[in-house]
Design an enzyme around this catalytic site. Structure first.
Site, PDB file in Angstrom:
ATOM      1  N   LYS A 175     -15.492  -8.342   4.770  1.00  0.00           N
ATOM      2  CA  LYS A 175     -14.265  -8.370   5.559  1.00  0.00           C
ATOM      3  C   LYS A 175     -14.608  -8.227   6.877  1.00  0.00           C
ATOM      4  CE  LYS A 175     -11.478  -6.696   1.486  1.00  0.00           C
ATOM      5  NZ  LYS A 175     -10.175  -5.844   1.168  1.00  0.00           N
TER       6      LYS A 175
ATOM      7  N   ARG B 203      -1.329  -6.434  -8.340  1.00  0.00           N
ATOM      8  CA  ARG B 203      -0.495  -7.154  -7.883  1.00  0.00           C
ATOM      9  C   ARG B 203      -0.144  -8.413  -9.115  1.00  0.00           C
ATOM     10  NH1 ARG B 203      -2.780  -7.736  -2.211  1.00  0.00           N
ATOM     11  NH2 ARG B 203      -4.471  -8.532  -3.722  1.00  0.00           N
TER      12      ARG B 203
ATOM     13  N   SER C 174      -3.125  -7.679   2.668  1.00  0.00           N
ATOM     14  CA  SER C 174      -3.420  -7.528   3.941  1.00  0.00           C
ATOM     15  C   SER C 174      -4.214  -8.723   4.656  1.00  0.00           C
ATOM     16  CB  SER C 174      -4.444  -6.407   4.072  1.00  0.00           C
ATOM     17  OG  SER C 174      -3.852  -5.068   3.811  1.00  0.00           O
TER      18      SER C 174
ATOM     19  N   HIS D 175       0.837  -1.114  -0.010  1.00  0.00           N
ATOM     20  CA  HIS D 175      -0.098  -0.057   0.049  1.00  0.00           C
ATOM     21  C   HIS D 175       1.026   1.302   0.066  1.00  0.00           C
ATOM     22  CE1 HIS D 175      -3.163  -2.446   2.387  1.00  0.00           C
ATOM     23  NE2 HIS D 175      -3.725  -2.439   1.020  1.00  0.00           N
TER      24      HIS D 175
END
Length: 173
Positions: A46, A96, A134, A22
């Protein structure tokens, strides 16, 4: 002479926790705009380790030395509504892997349908940071793995403390 229009970018995320990946996107994204707004959001799908307030404080603290104008703002709305409120001209997103691209491509298309005046800009994560997510950082920490390669020392300490206080630590992070 016409007034110069300021380029405002929004980098949205849950940042639970904020990772080196990040931070890489934040540093690079801040170079592309006059003002980068880091939008810290909630995500009902989440289960956050940290509250919204804790994540806001984490992001603010860890980005204090980023050159340029950077602000951290909470939001709980459609991204494009938030971007409009912030007068953004672009959304900054990090990529990514191929799986990220497929999801982000679809989201960019939907966002363009909602507001075609705001562009989505994709930044590839630094090669050394591409595997960091994360969710995986939290999982490694919960099982006692060392997360020091994925987060700053301060964030690492915060994650370890949170796991220690919830009794879910099975080793030393």
């Amino acid at each position: 002479m016409p007034e110069k229009k300021h380029r405002i970018g929004v980098y949205p995320g849950t940042f639970d926790p904020l990772t080196l990946g990040h931070l890489d996107i934040i540093r690079r994204g801040a170079k592309l705009v006059d003002h980068l707004v880091i939008g810290v959001t909630t995500n009902a799908s989440k289960s956050p380790m940290f509250s919204l307030e804790e994540r806001m404080e984490m992001v603010t603290r860890e980005t204090a030395d980023v050159p340029g104008k950077v602000s951290v703002v909470a939001f709980d709305s459609l991204l494009m509504d938030f971007a409009e409120r912030e007068n953004a001209t672009m959304i900054v997103r990090g990529l990514r892997a191929v799986a990220d691209f497929e999801y982000e491509y679809q989201m960019a298309g939907m966002n363009q349908q909602l507001n075609d005046r705001i562009e989505t800009v994709f930044l590839m994560a630094d090669v050394s940071l591409q595997p960091i997510a994360s969710k995986l950082v939290k999982e490694i920490a919960i099982y006692g793995g060392n997360i020091g390669k994925f987060v700053t020392p301060t964030v690492r300490a915060q994650v370890v403390e949170r796991i220690n206080t919830t009794g879910r630590l099975r080793g030393v992070c």
